[in-house]
Design a protein around this motif. Structure first.
Motif, PDB file in Angstrom:
ATOM      1  N   ARG A  47       0.841  -1.203   0.000  1.00 26.32           N
ATOM      2  CA  ARG A  47       0.000   0.000   0.000  1.00 26.32           C
ATOM      3  C   ARG A  47       0.874   1.251   0.000  1.00 26.32           C
ATOM      4  O   ARG A  47       0.623   2.211  -0.735  1.00 26.32           O
ATOM      5  CB  ARG A  47      -0.914   0.029   1.233  1.00 26.32           C
ATOM      6  CG  ARG A  47      -1.987  -1.017   1.270  1.00 26.32           C
ATOM      7  CD  ARG A  47      -3.023  -0.722   2.355  1.00 26.32           C
ATOM      8  NE  ARG A  47      -3.989   0.249   1.886  1.00 26.32           N
ATOM      9  CZ  ARG A  47      -4.987   0.731   2.629  1.00 26.32           C
ATOM     10  NH1 ARG A  47      -5.125   0.342   3.874  1.00 26.32           N
ATOM     11  NH2 ARG A  47      -5.832   1.606   2.135  1.00 26.32           N
ATOM     12  N   ALA A  48       1.914   1.241   0.837  1.00 21.55           N
ATOM     13  CA  ALA A  48       2.785   2.403   0.948  1.00 21.55           C
ATOM     14  C   ALA A  48       3.542   2.666  -0.355  1.00 21.55           C
ATOM     15  O   ALA A  48       3.698   3.817  -0.769  1.00 21.55           O
ATOM     16  CB  ALA A  48       3.775   2.203   2.103  1.00 21.55           C
ATOM     17  N   VAL A  49       3.994   1.612  -1.002  1.00 21.74           N
ATOM     18  CA  VAL A  49       4.814   1.779  -2.204  1.00 21.74           C
ATOM     19  C   VAL A  49       3.988   2.165  -3.418  1.00 21.74           C
ATOM     20  O   VAL A  49       4.252   3.169  -4.089  1.00 21.74           O
ATOM     21  CB  VAL A  49       5.617   0.487  -2.481  1.00 21.74           C
ATOM     22  CG1 VAL A  49       6.287   0.564  -3.856  1.00 21.74           C
ATOM     23  CG2 VAL A  49       6.663   0.270  -1.402  1.00 21.74           C
ATOM     24  N   TRP A  50       2.970   1.372  -3.730  1.00 26.28           N
ATOM     25  CA  TRP A  50       2.248   1.590  -4.984  1.00 26.28           C
ATOM     26  C   TRP A  50       1.304   2.781  -4.920  1.00 26.28           C
ATOM     27  O   TRP A  50       0.937   3.342  -5.958  1.00 26.28           O
ATOM     28  CB  TRP A  50       1.496   0.325  -5.380  1.00 26.28           C
ATOM     29  CG  TRP A  50       2.383  -0.878  -5.443  1.00 26.28           C
ATOM     30  CD1 TRP A  50       2.273  -2.022  -4.719  1.00 26.28           C
ATOM     31  CD2 TRP A  50       3.555  -1.038  -6.251  1.00 26.28           C
ATOM     32  NE1 TRP A  50       3.293  -2.891  -5.017  1.00 26.28           N
ATOM     33  CE2 TRP A  50       4.098  -2.316  -5.950  1.00 26.28           C
ATOM     34  CE3 TRP A  50       4.205  -0.230  -7.188  1.00 26.28           C
ATOM     35  CZ2 TRP A  50       5.245  -2.790  -6.566  1.00 26.28           C
ATOM     36  CZ3 TRP A  50       5.356  -0.719  -7.794  1.00 26.28           C
ATOM     37  CH2 TRP A  50       5.867  -1.981  -7.487  1.00 26.28           C
ATOM     38  N   SER A  51       0.924   3.207  -3.714  1.00 25.41           N
ATOM     39  CA  SER A  51       0.067   4.389  -3.592  1.00 25.41           C
ATOM     40  C   SER A  51       0.770   5.652  -4.082  1.00 25.41           C
ATOM     41  O   SER A  51       0.125   6.575  -4.584  1.00 25.41           O
ATOM     42  CB  SER A  51      -0.361   4.588  -2.126  1.00 25.41           C
ATOM     43  OG  SER A  51      -1.185   3.539  -1.697  1.00 25.41           O
ATOM     44  N   GLY A  56       0.656  10.218  -7.315  1.00 27.78           N
ATOM     45  CA  GLY A  56       1.410  11.110  -8.196  1.00 27.78           C
ATOM     46  C   GLY A  56       0.698  11.336  -9.517  1.00 27.78           C
ATOM     47  O   GLY A  56       0.700  12.448 -10.054  1.00 27.78           O
ATOM     48  N   LEU A  57       0.055  10.292 -10.044  1.00 27.89           N
ATOM     49  CA  LEU A  57      -0.691  10.428 -11.292  1.00 27.89           C
ATOM     50  C   LEU A  57      -1.858  11.389 -11.117  1.00 27.89           C
ATOM     51  O   LEU A  57      -2.078  12.283 -11.965  1.00 27.89           O
ATOM     52  CB  LEU A  57      -1.201   9.049 -11.745  1.00 27.89           C
ATOM     53  CG  LEU A  57      -2.113   9.039 -12.982  1.00 27.89           C
ATOM     54  CD1 LEU A  57      -1.384   9.591 -14.191  1.00 27.89           C
ATOM     55  CD2 LEU A  57      -2.635   7.627 -13.247  1.00 27.89           C
ATOM     56  N   PHE A  58      -2.614  11.247 -10.037  1.00 29.92           N
ATOM     57  CA  PHE A  58      -3.735  12.160  -9.791  1.00 29.92           C
ATOM     58  C   PHE A  58      -3.247  13.585  -9.555  1.00 29.92           C
ATOM     59  O   PHE A  58      -3.894  14.546  -9.963  1.00 29.92           O
ATOM     60  CB  PHE A  58      -4.564  11.674  -8.595  1.00 29.92           C
ATOM     61  CG  PHE A  58      -5.534  10.583  -8.929  1.00 29.92           C
ATOM     62  CD1 PHE A  58      -6.661  10.856  -9.694  1.00 29.92           C
ATOM     63  CD2 PHE A  58      -5.333   9.281  -8.504  1.00 29.92           C
ATOM     64  CE1 PHE A  58      -7.566   9.856 -10.014  1.00 29.92           C
ATOM     65  CE2 PHE A  58      -6.215   8.274  -8.816  1.00 29.92           C
ATOM     66  CZ  PHE A  58      -7.344   8.554  -9.580  1.00 29.92           C
ATOM     67  N   PRO A 225      -4.254   1.651  -6.393  1.00 35.00           N
ATOM     68  CA  PRO A 225      -5.545   2.284  -6.678  1.00 35.00           C
ATOM     69  C   PRO A 225      -6.584   2.068  -5.585  1.00 35.00           C
ATOM     70  O   PRO A 225      -7.415   2.944  -5.324  1.00 35.00           O
ATOM     71  CB  PRO A 225      -5.984   1.641  -8.002  1.00 35.00           C
ATOM     72  CG  PRO A 225      -5.145   0.422  -8.151  1.00 35.00           C
ATOM     73  CD  PRO A 225      -3.854   0.710  -7.452  1.00 35.00           C
ATOM     74  N   ALA A 226      -6.551   0.898  -4.912  1.00 38.59           N
ATOM     75  CA  ALA A 226      -7.524   0.637  -3.846  1.00 38.59           C
ATOM     76  C   ALA A 226      -7.351   1.605  -2.686  1.00 38.59           C
ATOM     77  O   ALA A 226      -8.309   1.906  -1.962  1.00 38.59           O
ATOM     78  CB  ALA A 226      -7.389  -0.796  -3.349  1.00 38.59           C
ATOM     79  N   THR A 227      -6.136   2.111  -2.492  1.00 36.09           N
ATOM     80  CA  THR A 227      -5.870   3.069  -1.425  1.00 36.09           C
ATOM     81  C   THR A 227      -6.207   4.484  -1.837  1.00 36.09           C
ATOM     82  O   THR A 227      -6.827   5.241  -1.078  1.00 36.09           O
ATOM     83  CB  THR A 227      -4.382   2.997  -1.015  1.00 36.09           C
ATOM     84  OG1 THR A 227      -4.087   1.681  -0.556  1.00 36.09           O
ATOM     85  CG2 THR A 227      -4.070   3.993   0.094  1.00 36.09           C
ATOM     86  N   VAL A 228      -5.823   4.861  -3.058  1.00 40.61           N
ATOM     87  CA  VAL A 228      -5.887   6.264  -3.469  1.00 40.61           C
ATOM     88  C   VAL A 228      -7.248   6.654  -4.038  1.00 40.61           C
ATOM     89  O   VAL A 228      -7.770   7.739  -3.738  1.00 40.61           O
ATOM     90  CB  VAL A 228      -4.776   6.569  -4.489  1.00 40.61           C
ATOM     91  CG1 VAL A 228      -4.894   7.993  -5.026  1.00 40.61           C
ATOM     92  CG2 VAL A 228      -3.410   6.371  -3.841  1.00 40.61           C
ATOM     93  N   ILE A 229      -7.844   5.801  -4.866  1.00 42.19           N
ATOM     94  CA  ILE A 229      -9.081   6.182  -5.558  1.00 42.19           C
ATOM     95  C   ILE A 229     -10.201   6.589  -4.596  1.00 42.19           C
ATOM     96  O   ILE A 229     -10.843   7.627  -4.808  1.00 42.19           O
ATOM     97  CB  ILE A 229      -9.538   5.053  -6.513  1.00 42.19           C
ATOM     98  CG1 ILE A 229      -8.586   4.987  -7.715  1.00 42.19           C
ATOM     99  CG2 ILE A 229     -10.974   5.285  -6.998  1.00 42.19           C
ATOM    100  CD1 ILE A 229      -8.883   3.839  -8.670  1.00 42.19           C
TER     101      ILE A 229
END
Length: 307
Positions: A47-51, A56-58, A225-229
Motif C-alpha cells: 500500500r505504501a509503495v504503490w500508492s 502522483g498520477l492524480f 488504486p484501492a488506497t488512493v481512488i
C-alpha cells in the motif's frame, strides 16, 4: 472553498456513495490477499509503495505539482504531514491486521464511532458546540462500546485505536495548509522508504509473495488504486456536498465492513448484536442532528439574504 454542484446534479452523491462503498468493501481485498499468502505487514508495505505512483498520477492530472514542491520545501508543513502519515500508517496497519485476522466486526465498530469521536475532538480542540443530538449520539456510542467490552471480554482495542488514529489524522490534516491530493502524495512519499525497505528485506529472504509470481505482483499492485481512488473520490464529493449529507453517507462504510465480517463467519453473539444496536442508534441520532443543523444553517443564510 466548497464548489457548488449544479442543481439536481446527482454526481456528488453518487461519488460519495462510491467512495464509502469502496472503503466498506476493502476488507474483501485484504481477505483475498491473505488467502493468496500475503501477510498483513507485506500488504501494508505494498500500500505504501504503490500508492505513491497512483497519488502522483492524480496530482499530475490535477496540475498540483507546484503545490507539492512548495510543501516539500516547507519544513513545518512537511513535519505535520509526516505526523499525519504516522497516524494513517498506524490506522492502515491495524485495519489490515483486523481484516485478515477475523476482527472485521471490531474494525467496523471503530469506524462507526469515528464521526462521534470527531465531534468530541472538535468540541475540545476547536471549541465547536455539541448540541443535545450530538451528546445523545456520543452517549449511545459510549454505551455500545461498554457492552462490546463485556461481549468480547476485553476492551475493543482495535476498534478504539482505529477511531482514535483516524480522528487524530483528521485533526492534523485540518491544520495543514495543503490540499487533499497534495497532502496524500506527500504522506505516501514519507511512507515509501519504509515500505520499500521492508519489501526489499522480504525479497532477499525469499518471503515476498508479491514478487513470487505474475499473479502475486498483480494482487500487490491493486493496493495502489484501492488506497488512493476512494480518497480522491472523497475529496471531490466533500467539496460539493453539505457536511450533513457526507455525515450520513459515511456510515455506509462501517455497515459494509460489518457485513463483510458476518459474511466471513466472525462470531456475532447476542450481546455483541446489542452493542451494535446502541452504536447504530448513535449513528442514527448523529445523522438526524446533522440534518437539523444543516436545515438551520440554510434558514439562517436565507434570512441574512432577505435582510
Amino acid at each position: 472553498m466548497t464548489a457548488a454542484p449544479l442543481p439536481n446534479d446527482p454526481r456528488p452523491v453518487a461519488t460519495a456513495i462510491a467512495c464509502y462503498s469502496l472503503w466498506g468493501l476493502l476488507p474483501l481485498l485484504f481477505m483475498a490477499l491473505a488467502a493468496h499468502g500475503f501477510g498483513a505487514p507485506e500488504i501494508l508495505a505494498h500500500r505504501a509503495v504503490w500508492s505513491v505512483f497512483v497519488a502522483g498520477l492524480f496530482l499530475l492530472l490535477a496540475g498540483q505539482w507546484g503545490e507539492a514542491r512548495r510543501v516539500l520545501a516547507t519544513p513545518r508543513t512537511l513535519a505535520w504531514l509526516a505526523l499525519s502519515a504516522a497516524m494513517i500508517a498506524t490506522n492502515w496497519s491495524l485495519y489490515v491486521f483486523a481484516t485478515t485476522h477475523h476482527a472485521t466486526l471490531e474494525a467496523s465498530l471503530g469506524y462507526y464511532i469515528n464521526p462521534l469521536l470527531n465531534m468530541a475532538a472538535g468540541a475540545v480542540l476547536f471549541r465547536e458546540r455539541i448540541d443535545r443530538w450530538s451528546a445523545v449520539a456520543i452517549g449511545l456510542a459510549a454505551v455500545g462500546v461498554v457492552i462490546q467490552t463485556i461481549a468480547l471480554g476485553h476492551v475493543p482495542i482495535i476498534g478504539l485505536t482505529l477511531a482514535v488514529t483516524f480522528c487524530a489524522y483528521a485533526v492534523i490534516r485540518k491544520r495543514v495548509p495543503a490540499s487533499a491530493q497534495t497532502g496524500l502524495f506527500v504522506e505516501c512519499l514519507v511512507l515509501l522508504p519504509f515500505g520499500a525497505l521492508f519489501l526489499a528485506w522480504l525479497a532477499t529472504h525469499g518471503q515476498a509473495t508479491g514478487f513470487a509470481s505474475p499473479a502475486g505482483l498483480a494482487w500487490a499492485l491493486v493496493n495502489g488504486p484501492a488506497t488512493v481512488i476512494p480518497l480522491v473520490l472523497f475529496a471531490w464529493s466533500a467539496r460539493r456536498l453539505p457536511l450533513s449529507t457526507i455525515g450520513f453517507i459515511q456510515f455506509l462504510a462501517p455497515t459494509l465492513q460489518f457485513a463483510c465480517g458476518v459474511w466471513a463467519g466472525e462470531a456475532l453473539t447476542p450481546l455483541r448484536i446489542v452493542s451494535f444496536v446502541f452504536i447504530w442508534a448513535g449513528a442514527g441520532v448523529f445523522a438526524i442532528g446533522a440534518a437539523r443543523r444543516s436545515r438551520a444553517a440554510r434558514r439562517a443564510v436565507v434570512l441574512s439574504e432577505t435582510v
